[in-house]
Motif scaffolding. Structure first.
Motif, PDB file in Angstrom:
ATOM      1  N   GLY A 189      16.331   1.235  -0.633  1.00 52.42           N
ATOM      2  CA  GLY A 189      17.514   1.922  -1.106  1.00 52.42           C
ATOM      3  C   GLY A 189      17.105   3.215  -1.786  1.00 52.42           C
ATOM      4  N   ILE A 190      17.918   3.643  -2.743  1.00 50.42           N
ATOM      5  CA  ILE A 190      17.697   4.948  -3.360  1.00 50.42           C
ATOM      6  C   ILE A 190      16.529   4.944  -4.349  1.00 50.42           C
ATOM      7  CG2 ILE A 190      20.093   5.626  -3.048  1.00 50.42           C
ATOM      8  CD1 ILE A 190      20.578   5.001  -5.987  1.00 50.42           C
ATOM      9  N   ASN A 191      16.054   3.764  -4.755  1.00 47.45           N
ATOM     10  CA  ASN A 191      14.981   3.698  -5.741  1.00 47.45           C
ATOM     11  C   ASN A 191      13.609   3.476  -5.100  1.00 47.45           C
ATOM     12  OD1 ASN A 191      16.760   4.024  -7.902  1.00 47.45           O
ATOM     13  ND2 ASN A 191      17.128   1.830  -8.082  1.00 47.45           N
ATOM     14  N   PHE A 192      13.393   4.052  -3.929  1.00 44.97           N
ATOM     15  CA  PHE A 192      12.114   3.862  -3.225  1.00 44.97           C
ATOM     16  C   PHE A 192      10.935   4.412  -4.017  1.00 44.97           C
ATOM     17  CE2 PHE A 192      14.069   7.792  -1.653  1.00 44.97           C
ATOM     18  CZ  PHE A 192      13.064   8.717  -1.893  1.00 44.97           C
ATOM     19  N   SER A 193      11.200   5.314  -4.983  1.00 42.13           N
ATOM     20  CA  SER A 193      10.113   5.935  -5.732  1.00 42.13           C
ATOM     21  C   SER A 193       9.332   4.932  -6.573  1.00 42.13           C
ATOM     22  CB  SER A 193      10.642   7.049  -6.638  1.00 42.13           C
ATOM     23  OG  SER A 193      11.555   6.529  -7.588  1.00 42.13           O
ATOM     24  N   THR A 194       9.941   3.804  -6.947  1.00 41.81           N
ATOM     25  CA  THR A 194       9.208   2.806  -7.728  1.00 41.81           C
ATOM     26  C   THR A 194       8.033   2.257  -6.929  1.00 41.81           C
ATOM     27  OG1 THR A 194      10.656   1.012  -6.968  1.00 41.81           O
ATOM     28  CG2 THR A 194      11.255   2.113  -9.018  1.00 41.81           C
ATOM     29  N   PHE A 195       8.155   2.282  -5.620  1.00 46.76           N
ATOM     30  CA  PHE A 195       7.073   1.873  -4.730  1.00 46.76           C
ATOM     31  C   PHE A 195       6.238   3.088  -4.331  1.00 46.76           C
ATOM     32  CE2 PHE A 195       4.819   0.139  -1.226  1.00 46.76           C
ATOM     33  CZ  PHE A 195       5.004  -1.238  -1.171  1.00 46.76           C
ATOM     34  N   GLU A 196       6.923   4.129  -3.896  1.00 46.64           N
ATOM     35  CA  GLU A 196       6.242   5.294  -3.326  1.00 46.64           C
ATOM     36  C   GLU A 196       5.376   6.029  -4.343  1.00 46.64           C
ATOM     37  OE1 GLU A 196       8.293   7.889  -0.319  1.00 46.64           O
ATOM     38  OE2 GLU A 196       8.105   9.356  -1.942  1.00 46.64           O
ATOM     39  N   ASP A 197       5.795   6.065  -5.593  1.00 50.15           N
ATOM     40  CA  ASP A 197       5.050   6.816  -6.610  1.00 50.15           C
ATOM     41  C   ASP A 197       3.872   6.032  -7.188  1.00 50.15           C
ATOM     42  OD1 ASP A 197       6.818   8.850  -6.208  1.00 50.15           O
ATOM     43  OD2 ASP A 197       7.941   8.557  -8.076  1.00 50.15           O
ATOM     44  N   ASN A 198       3.727   4.787  -6.797  1.00 51.02           N
ATOM     45  CA  ASN A 198       2.582   3.979  -7.225  1.00 51.02           C
ATOM     46  C   ASN A 198       1.479   4.138  -6.173  1.00 51.02           C
ATOM     47  OD1 ASN A 198       0.735   1.822  -7.687  1.00 51.02           O
ATOM     48  ND2 ASN A 198       2.325   0.671  -8.770  1.00 51.02           N
ATOM     49  N   ASP A 199       0.506   4.973  -6.459  1.00 54.06           N
ATOM     50  CA  ASP A 199      -0.515   5.310  -5.471  1.00 54.06           C
ATOM     51  C   ASP A 199      -1.306   4.094  -5.012  1.00 54.06           C
ATOM     52  OD1 ASP A 199       0.209   7.963  -5.571  1.00 54.06           O
ATOM     53  OD2 ASP A 199      -1.332   8.516  -7.033  1.00 54.06           O
ATOM     54  N   VAL A 200      -1.640   3.198  -5.924  1.00 56.91           N
ATOM     55  CA  VAL A 200      -2.411   2.005  -5.561  1.00 56.91           C
ATOM     56  C   VAL A 200      -1.592   1.109  -4.645  1.00 56.91           C
ATOM     57  CG1 VAL A 200      -3.570  -0.067  -6.436  1.00 56.91           C
ATOM     58  CG2 VAL A 200      -3.760   2.092  -7.678  1.00 56.91           C
ATOM     59  N   LEU A 201      -0.315   0.955  -4.959  1.00 53.42           N
ATOM     60  CA  LEU A 201       0.575   0.122  -4.150  1.00 53.42           C
ATOM     61  C   LEU A 201       0.734   0.688  -2.741  1.00 53.42           C
ATOM     62  CD1 LEU A 201       2.350  -2.423  -4.380  1.00 53.42           C
ATOM     63  CD2 LEU A 201       4.206  -0.958  -5.182  1.00 53.42           C
ATOM     64  N   MET A 202       0.968   1.996  -2.647  1.00 53.26           N
ATOM     65  CA  MET A 202       1.145   2.621  -1.340  1.00 53.26           C
ATOM     66  C   MET A 202      -0.133   2.560  -0.510  1.00 53.26           C
ATOM     67  SD  MET A 202       4.189   3.620  -0.548  1.00 53.26           S
ATOM     68  CE  MET A 202       3.862   4.783   0.785  1.00 53.26           C
ATOM     69  N   LYS A 203      -1.271   2.799  -1.155  1.00 51.67           N
ATOM     70  CA  LYS A 203      -2.540   2.763  -0.429  1.00 51.67           C
ATOM     71  C   LYS A 203      -2.817   1.352   0.097  1.00 51.67           C
ATOM     72  CE  LYS A 203      -5.113   5.811  -0.336  1.00 51.67           C
ATOM     73  NZ  LYS A 203      -5.347   6.924   0.624  1.00 51.67           N
ATOM     74  N   HIS A 204      -2.533   0.355  -0.731  1.00 47.36           N
ATOM     75  CA  HIS A 204      -2.754  -1.031  -0.314  1.00 47.36           C
ATOM     76  C   HIS A 204      -1.868  -1.374   0.883  1.00 47.36           C
ATOM     77  CE1 HIS A 204      -3.945  -5.226  -0.831  1.00 47.36           C
ATOM     78  NE2 HIS A 204      -2.685  -5.568  -0.714  1.00 47.36           N
ATOM     79  N   TRP A 205      -0.596  -0.968   0.837  1.00 48.71           N
ATOM     80  CA  TRP A 205       0.320  -1.262   1.941  1.00 48.71           C
ATOM     81  C   TRP A 205      -0.143  -0.566   3.226  1.00 48.71           C
ATOM     82  CZ3 TRP A 205       5.652   0.911   3.386  1.00 48.71           C
ATOM     83  CH2 TRP A 205       6.320   0.007   4.207  1.00 48.71           C
ATOM     84  N   TYR A 206      -0.638   0.655   3.082  1.00 51.12           N
ATOM     85  CA  TYR A 206      -1.188   1.368   4.239  1.00 51.12           C
ATOM     86  C   TYR A 206      -2.376   0.600   4.823  1.00 51.12           C
ATOM     87  CZ  TYR A 206      -4.203   4.732   6.620  1.00 51.12           C
ATOM     88  OH  TYR A 206      -5.043   5.352   7.516  1.00 51.12           O
ATOM     89  N   TYR A 207      -3.243   0.110   3.983  1.00 50.35           N
ATOM     90  CA  TYR A 207      -4.382  -0.673   4.462  1.00 50.35           C
ATOM     91  C   TYR A 207      -3.914  -1.931   5.200  1.00 50.35           C
ATOM     92  CZ  TYR A 207      -7.424   2.106   1.363  1.00 50.35           C
ATOM     93  OH  TYR A 207      -8.113   3.129   0.747  1.00 50.35           O
ATOM     94  N   LEU A 208      -2.883  -2.586   4.686  1.00 48.78           N
ATOM     95  CA  LEU A 208      -2.371  -3.790   5.347  1.00 48.78           C
ATOM     96  C   LEU A 208      -1.840  -3.464   6.739  1.00 48.78           C
ATOM     97  CD1 LEU A 208      -0.427  -5.674   2.512  1.00 48.78           C
ATOM     98  CD2 LEU A 208      -2.812  -5.925   3.208  1.00 48.78           C
ATOM     99  N   LEU A 209      -1.041  -2.404   6.834  1.00 50.69           N
ATOM    100  CA  LEU A 209      -0.471  -2.029   8.127  1.00 50.69           C
ATOM    101  C   LEU A 209      -1.556  -1.625   9.122  1.00 50.69           C
ATOM    102  CD1 LEU A 209       2.652   0.037   6.999  1.00 50.69           C
ATOM    103  CD2 LEU A 209       2.671  -2.213   8.070  1.00 50.69           C
ATOM    104  N   LYS A 210      -2.606  -1.012   8.624  1.00 51.14           N
ATOM    105  CA  LYS A 210      -3.649  -0.482   9.498  1.00 51.14           C
ATOM    106  C   LYS A 210      -4.702  -1.536   9.871  1.00 51.14           C
ATOM    107  CE  LYS A 210      -6.854   3.421   9.956  1.00 51.14           C
ATOM    108  NZ  LYS A 210      -6.244   3.907  11.211  1.00 51.14           N
ATOM    109  N   HIS A 211      -5.058  -2.413   8.931  1.00 51.30           N
ATOM    110  CA  HIS A 211      -6.230  -3.265   9.126  1.00 51.30           C
ATOM    111  C   HIS A 211      -5.947  -4.757   9.265  1.00 51.30           C
ATOM    112  CE1 HIS A 211      -8.722   0.206   8.388  1.00 51.30           C
ATOM    113  NE2 HIS A 211      -8.189   0.396   7.184  1.00 51.30           N
ATOM    114  N   PHE A 212      -4.756  -5.210   8.906  1.00 52.51           N
ATOM    115  CA  PHE A 212      -4.466  -6.646   9.016  1.00 52.51           C
ATOM    116  C   PHE A 212      -3.954  -6.979  10.410  1.00 52.51           C
ATOM    117  CE2 PHE A 212      -1.255 -10.110   8.523  1.00 52.51           C
ATOM    118  CZ  PHE A 212      -2.156 -11.145   8.322  1.00 52.51           C
TER     119      PHE A 212
END
Length: 291
Positions: A189-212
């Protein structure tokens, strides 16, 4: 089957997993629980004398990222047991039996038995919401109450597949950091920044999508339930659904809840990442319902 596409990818995931745990903001312990399907990794927090609350994450993610904004508050009221799904992208290690004949109910039975817990509250997100209500239906005597976040009760496998494909593709097929951001905004929704602005969280999710390897989670089937099976959920379960969640907030899904007189609430300004986007609201809803 290898759960990770490359050893380096696994290491990146595990390293960022630890960084996420360090940002939980509360004390926790990690342990492995033996089950019929392998070692299941759990993270516990809070007073063991408090009412137990079993937490299940969604498909292809894990406990470290899923509960980052919830555990500190919830562990003040409950003994938290956050479970890494066997076969998933956390630290649980499936055995050969998992790939041959996995049964979710037997797995959770084993978890509770080995943790010496006889009655439990359950909260899950997305696929974790399915585990919460599915186990509640199959083992109602073991469950006090269940909170289903970003969950729905599908009427067919076709409904499950088409909604998943519409939500996650094509971005999930091409896991660049840019597409991760596009997918997040698509799901949120409109509060995506709570996820997007957390660099560790975003990097981890990117790793999951790429490597899992998502095929490792294919043993986690979703059972289609008849209306006659749902009555046990009336007094035990609540469904918290994001206003903008394209995976759960659509007319057919809401009608099924209403037709079966099940408890649900639409959470304003939230999407599928409901407990990240509206953490304070969700924490309060969980505590109020389980109390």
């Amino acid at each position: 089957m290898e759960r990770y596409k490359h050893p380096l990818g696994k290491q990146l995931i595990y390293d960022s997993y630890e960084l996420l745990l360090d940002s939980w903001g509360t004390k926790y312990e990690e342990r492995d629980v033996d089950t019929a399907y392998g070692l299941t990794h759990v993270i516990t927090a809070g007073d063991p004398q408090s009412p137990p609350l079993l937490l299940f994450h969604g498909t292809a993610d894990n406990s470290a990222m899923m509960w980052i904004y919830n555990v500190k508050v919830l562990s003040e009221k409950f003994y938290i047991i956050a479970v890494d799904a066997i076969g998933g992208s956390g630290k649980s290690e499936p055995n050969t039996h998992y790939y041959k004949s996995f049964n979710q109910v037997t797995w959770i039975d084993d978890l509770l038995s080995n943790l010496q817990i006889h009655a439990v509250n359950i909260c899950g997100v997305s696929y974790g919401a399915y585990l919460a209500y599915h186990y509640t239906m199959k083992r109602p005597m073991n469950v006090d109450k269940a909170v289903c976040l970003a969950g729905r009760i599908p009427s067919s496998q076709f409904e499950v597949i088409t909604k998943m494909m519409a939500a996650f593709f094509p971005e999930a097929l091409f896991p660049s950091e840019r597409n991760c951001k596009k997918l997040l905004r698509k799901l949120s929704g409109i509060n995506f920044s709570t996820f997007e602005d957390n660099d560790v969280l975003m990097k981890h999710w990117y790793y999951l999508l790429k490597h899992f390897n998502n095929k490792s989670m294919m043993q986690h089937k979703i059972e289609i339930n008849a209306d006659t099976e749902l009555s046990v959920l009336k007094d035990k379960a609540v469904f918290l659904i994001g206003q903008y969640d394209r995976l759960t907030n659509y007319p057919k899904a809401i009608k099924r809840l209403e037709d079966n007189k099940l408890n649900y609430k639409i959470i304003n300004n939230a999407g599928h990442a409901i407990n990240h986007e509206q953490a304070d609201v969700i924490n309060n809803e969980i505590i109020e319902f389980l109390a």
